[in-house]
Motif scaffolding. Structure first.
Motif, PDB file in Angstrom:
ATOM      1  N   ARG A 281     -10.627   6.246  13.211  1.00  0.00           N
ATOM      2  CA  ARG A 281     -11.841   5.588  12.702  1.00  0.00           C
ATOM      3  C   ARG A 281     -13.037   6.006  13.576  1.00  0.00           C
TER       4      ARG A 281
ATOM      5  N   TYR B 246       0.820  -1.211   0.000  1.00  0.00           N
ATOM      6  CA  TYR B 246       0.000   0.000   0.000  1.00  0.00           C
ATOM      7  C   TYR B 246       0.859   1.269   0.000  1.00  0.00           C
TER       8      TYR B 246
ATOM      9  N   ARG C  87      -3.003  -7.313   4.503  1.00  0.00           N
ATOM     10  CA  ARG C  87      -2.649  -6.961   5.880  1.00  0.00           C
ATOM     11  C   ARG C  87      -1.215  -7.404   6.134  1.00  0.00           C
TER      12      ARG C  87
ATOM     13  N   CYS D  24     -15.006  -1.160   4.793  1.00  0.00           N
ATOM     14  CA  CYS D  24     -15.146   0.110   4.075  1.00  0.00           C
ATOM     15  C   CYS D  24     -16.061   1.059   4.849  1.00  0.00           C
TER      16      CYS D  24
ATOM     17  N   TRP E 184      -4.946   4.380  13.917  1.00  0.00           N
ATOM     18  CA  TRP E 184      -6.157   4.060  13.173  1.00  0.00           C
ATOM     19  C   TRP E 184      -7.416   4.024  14.053  1.00  0.00           C
TER      20      TRP E 184
HETATM   21  C1  HEM Z   1     -18.358   0.155  -4.650  1.00  0.00           C
HETATM   22  C2  HEM Z   1     -17.717   0.996  -3.874  1.00  0.00           C
HETATM   23  C3  HEM Z   1     -16.661   0.632  -2.872  1.00  0.00           C
HETATM   24  C4  HEM Z   1     -16.042  -0.565  -2.639  1.00  0.00           C
HETATM   25  C5  HEM Z   1     -16.252  -1.896  -3.365  1.00  0.00           C
HETATM   26  C6  HEM Z   1     -15.108  -0.359  -1.559  1.00  0.00           C
HETATM   27  C7  HEM Z   1     -14.304  -1.349  -1.024  1.00  0.00           C
HETATM   28  C8  HEM Z   1     -13.445  -1.158   0.038  1.00  0.00           C
HETATM   29  C9  HEM Z   1     -12.608  -2.181   0.593  1.00  0.00           C
HETATM   30  C10 HEM Z   1     -12.524  -3.624   0.104  1.00  0.00           C
HETATM   31  C11 HEM Z   1     -11.921  -1.624   1.617  1.00  0.00           C
HETATM   32  C12 HEM Z   1     -10.877  -2.312   2.485  1.00  0.00           C
HETATM   33  C13 HEM Z   1      -9.552  -2.131   1.812  1.00  0.00           C
HETATM   34  C14 HEM Z   1      -8.424  -2.715   2.589  1.00  0.00           C
HETATM   35  O1  HEM Z   1      -8.597  -3.405   3.582  1.00  0.00           O
HETATM   36  O2  HEM Z   1      -7.310  -2.440   2.197  1.00  0.00           O
HETATM   37  C15 HEM Z   1     -12.312  -0.238   1.718  1.00  0.00           C
HETATM   38  C16 HEM Z   1     -11.822   0.647   2.643  1.00  0.00           C
HETATM   39  C17 HEM Z   1     -12.136   1.985   2.667  1.00  0.00           C
HETATM   40  N1  HEM Z   1     -13.054   2.625   1.870  1.00  0.00           N
HETATM   41 FE1  HEM Z   1     -14.198   1.776   0.435  1.00  0.00          FE
HETATM   42  N2  HEM Z   1     -15.166   0.949  -1.164  1.00  0.00           N
HETATM   43  C18 HEM Z   1     -16.117   1.591  -1.926  1.00  0.00           C
HETATM   44  C19 HEM Z   1     -16.499   2.916  -1.829  1.00  0.00           C
HETATM   45  C20 HEM Z   1     -15.998   3.815  -0.942  1.00  0.00           C
HETATM   46  C21 HEM Z   1     -16.424   5.180  -0.822  1.00  0.00           C
HETATM   47  C22 HEM Z   1     -17.530   5.821  -1.660  1.00  0.00           C
HETATM   48  C23 HEM Z   1     -15.649   5.775   0.137  1.00  0.00           C
HETATM   49  C24 HEM Z   1     -15.653   7.175   0.671  1.00  0.00           C
HETATM   50  C25 HEM Z   1     -16.505   8.090   0.393  1.00  0.00           C
HETATM   51  C26 HEM Z   1     -14.755   4.756   0.641  1.00  0.00           C
HETATM   52  C27 HEM Z   1     -13.816   4.952   1.630  1.00  0.00           C
HETATM   53  C28 HEM Z   1     -13.049   3.958   2.185  1.00  0.00           C
HETATM   54  C29 HEM Z   1     -12.078   4.196   3.248  1.00  0.00           C
HETATM   55  C30 HEM Z   1     -11.746   5.542   3.872  1.00  0.00           C
HETATM   56  C31 HEM Z   1     -11.526   2.953   3.551  1.00  0.00           C
HETATM   57  C32 HEM Z   1     -10.500   2.652   4.642  1.00  0.00           C
HETATM   58  C33 HEM Z   1     -11.247   2.209   5.884  1.00  0.00           C
HETATM   59  C34 HEM Z   1     -10.344   1.865   7.056  1.00  0.00           C
HETATM   60  O3  HEM Z   1      -9.238   1.362   6.856  1.00  0.00           O
HETATM   61  O4  HEM Z   1     -10.786   2.089   8.194  1.00  0.00           O
HETATM   62  N3  HEM Z   1     -15.002   3.579  -0.030  1.00  0.00           N
HETATM   63  N4  HEM Z   1     -13.241   0.023   0.747  1.00  0.00           N
END
Ligand code: HEM
Length: 503
Positions: free
Chosen positions: A128, A105, A379, A449, A124
């Motif tokens: 969060r 990452y 991770r 997410c 984090w």
């Molecule tokens: C179809 C739409 C989306 C999918 C499939 C998706 C999928 C994911 C996935 C799989 C992760 C985990 C990634 C990891 O562990 O490395 C993640 C984390 C995250 N996503 Fe999404 N996401 C989507 C839309 C969004 C949107 C619209 C936002 C913000 C407006 C967003 C913000 C975030 C953030 C900030 C994280 C990090 C969360 C954390 O580590 O606490 N995502 N997303």
């Protein structure tokens, strides 16, 4: 001669010491089925080169056939454990011991900095907790007007494509997603849909492409080598533009909010409203309000979070809307049912109306099963970690959650390659009997997410609007998707469809 012998002895000694110090690690890695067993660096690299020949996610199935749902792989000095077992994934994502992201990452760190996506375990948890309320349903409700405004523009542009034969819809969906995320995150109208050549749109494209290139070509992962390339020059140039916009927006909004606070217009106790002005409050306003009220959230933190939301919230939704439209075009009966349902709720401008679109929700979920926007995520295992599948992950390894492969496993989904939205309708036998962690397009557990509700609302609003107004048809009698991972899962050929107006 004597010098050569000395160098040789020193080298053998160094390797022996290295092997002895890492004995336990190598013993554990050797237990994993893997390409060219236990040749750190070389085994994985040879196989990686071979697999680059296999398009899209085909390599996943290749390894699955050879090794089963869990395997290991050396890429350079890094050992990866790749799993598509629901019990393993449950253990990983719910463990407080593996909160940190994989080292891979780091490639997006120059763009996102210490935003929520990349933030290490130490900071984090608190961040969060701080950010979760900004995704509360009441706050998302305020974005409905943005979804409608941007949707109207998209509808007009798509209407212009009627009668034009096969057209690639992806650029339209992409600029629409960018408009939605810019406005909801920063409160800024960049009008990417109407100004397709804007510097900002181009900069986002260039930056995404550079991140893809670094993932695709292992030698570009080395910072020193990368910095010598033309790609790096373009990447940092693009970041200057993107970060310039973010900085300016933060400075402008901070100055407005400070003024409003001084004038007493911003109610400090009830910060969901900007009293009197009826202004919509976007993510940035909530973050700045916390900052101005003295919470532990610096301007730099806000800068990183805004960049993170923009990055995470744009391509993910864009690609999912594209895959869903492709599936609807190739399943006209499902498309008609979605159109009928959208018309029956009388519009898409309120979250209550979108909440009634249960069939569309099942369609999107099934689309995310077949084509998860984020097919793999990782991770870092600081310490040894026991997987329920029986393997022990050595300390220092990277754990890769293979959502894509898991979503295609017969063990979890009957007839896995078929598009069957009914699987996700509540009350379906498959829905109730499935392992809870076998479907993870938004990840699960600690670092799931944060934007998933936002994403679902925004995708529903876009798809319901488009499908109730237009009929989408495939570009040929046998349409095929050529998958590729470009940060998110995409189809290499975009979204070539024919558009007709519905009556
Ligand atoms: C179809 C739409 C989306 C999918 C499939 C998706 C999928 C994911 C996935 C799989 C992760 C985990 C990634 C990891 O562990 O490395 C993640 C984390 C995250 N996503 Fe999404 N996401 C989507 C839309 C969004 C949107 C619209 C936002 C913000 C407006 C967003 C913000 C975030 C953030 C900030 C994280 C990090 C969360 C954390 O580590 O606490 N995502 N997303």
């Amino acid at each position: 001669m004597a010098l050569a012998a000395l160098v040789l002895v020193a080298a053998v000694l160094a390797v022996t010491v290295y092997l002895l110090l890492n004995k336990r690690r190598f013993q554990l890695t050797a237990k994993f089925p893997q390409p060219l067993l236990w040749l750190p660096g070389i085994g994985g690299l040879a196989d990686t080169i071979y697999h680059y020949g296999l398009s899209g996610m085909a390599w996943c199935f290749g390894y699955y056939k050879r090794f089963g749902p869990v395997w290991g792989m050396w890429i350079g000095p890094e050992f990866f454990v790749i799993t598509a077992v629901a019990e393993d994934i449950e253990a990983i994502v719910t463990s407080p011991a593996v909160i940190d992201k994989g080292k891979n990452y780091a490639l997006i760190w120059p763009w996102l900095g210490d935003g929520l996506l990349l933030l290490g375990a130490k900071k984090w948890h608190a961040r969060r907790k701080q950010l979760t309320p900004t995704f509360h349903f009441r706050i998302l409700e305020q974005f409905m007007d943005v979804f409608t405004e941007k949707g109207v523009v998209l509808e007009g542009l798509v209407d212009g494509l009627v009668g034009k034969g096969v057209v690639d819809l992806r650029p339209y969906i992409s600029r629409h997603a960018l408009d939605v995320i810019c406005e909801t995150t920063m409160g800024t109208q960049l009008n990417c849909q109407l100004q397709e050549d804007s510097g900002f749109v181009q900069a986002v494209k260039v930056a995404c492409k550079a991140v893809d290139d670094r993932h695709a070509y292992p030698w570009l992962r080395n910072d020193a080598l990368f910095r010598m390339t033309r790609i790096a020059k373009e990447f940092y140039g693009a970041l200057d533009i993107i970060h310039g916009v973010t900085k300016k927006v933060i400075a402008d909004r901070k100055s407005d909010l400070t003024k409003e606070m001084k004038e007493g217009v911003l109610d400090a106790d009830n910060n969901d409203e900007i009293l009197g002005t009826k202004k919509r409050k976007m993510f940035i306003d909530h973050l700045l309000t916390m900052h101005l009220q003295g919470e532990d959230l610096s301007e730099k933190d806000i800068f990183d979070e805004v960049n993170t939301f923009m990055f995470e919230g744009h391509d993910t939704t864009m690609t999912s809307v594209c895959f869903t439209l492709f599936l609807l075009a190739t399943h006209p009966e499902v498309q008609d049912r979605v159109a009928e349902e959208a018309r029956s709720v009388g519009g898409t401008s309120t979250s209550a109306q979108l909440g009634e679109l249960k069939y569309l929700e099942a369609v999107i979920k099934e689309s995310l099963r077949l084509y998860p926007s984020v097919p793999l995520y990782s991770r870092h295992a600081h310490d040894e970690f026991k997987l329920p599948s029986g393997y022990t992950v050595p300390a220092g390894a990277t754990l890769l959650i293979n959502a894509y492969l898991m979503h295609h496993r017969e063990e979890y989904f009957k007839d896995p390659s078929a598009f069957k939205p009914e699987r996700f309708l509540s009350g379906s036998s498959e829905e109730s009997s499935r392992h809870h962690f076998s479907y993870v397009p938004f990840s699960a557990g600690y670092r799931n997410c944060i934007g998933q509700r936002f994403a679902m609302l925004s995708m529903k609003a876009t798809l319901a609007r488009l499908v109730s107004k237009f009929r989408f048809l495939p570009d040929s009698a046998d349409p095929k998707l050529d998958l590729d991972v470009q940060v998110v899962l995409v189809s290499k050929s975009g979204l070539p469809l024919v558009v007709e107006r519905r009556d």
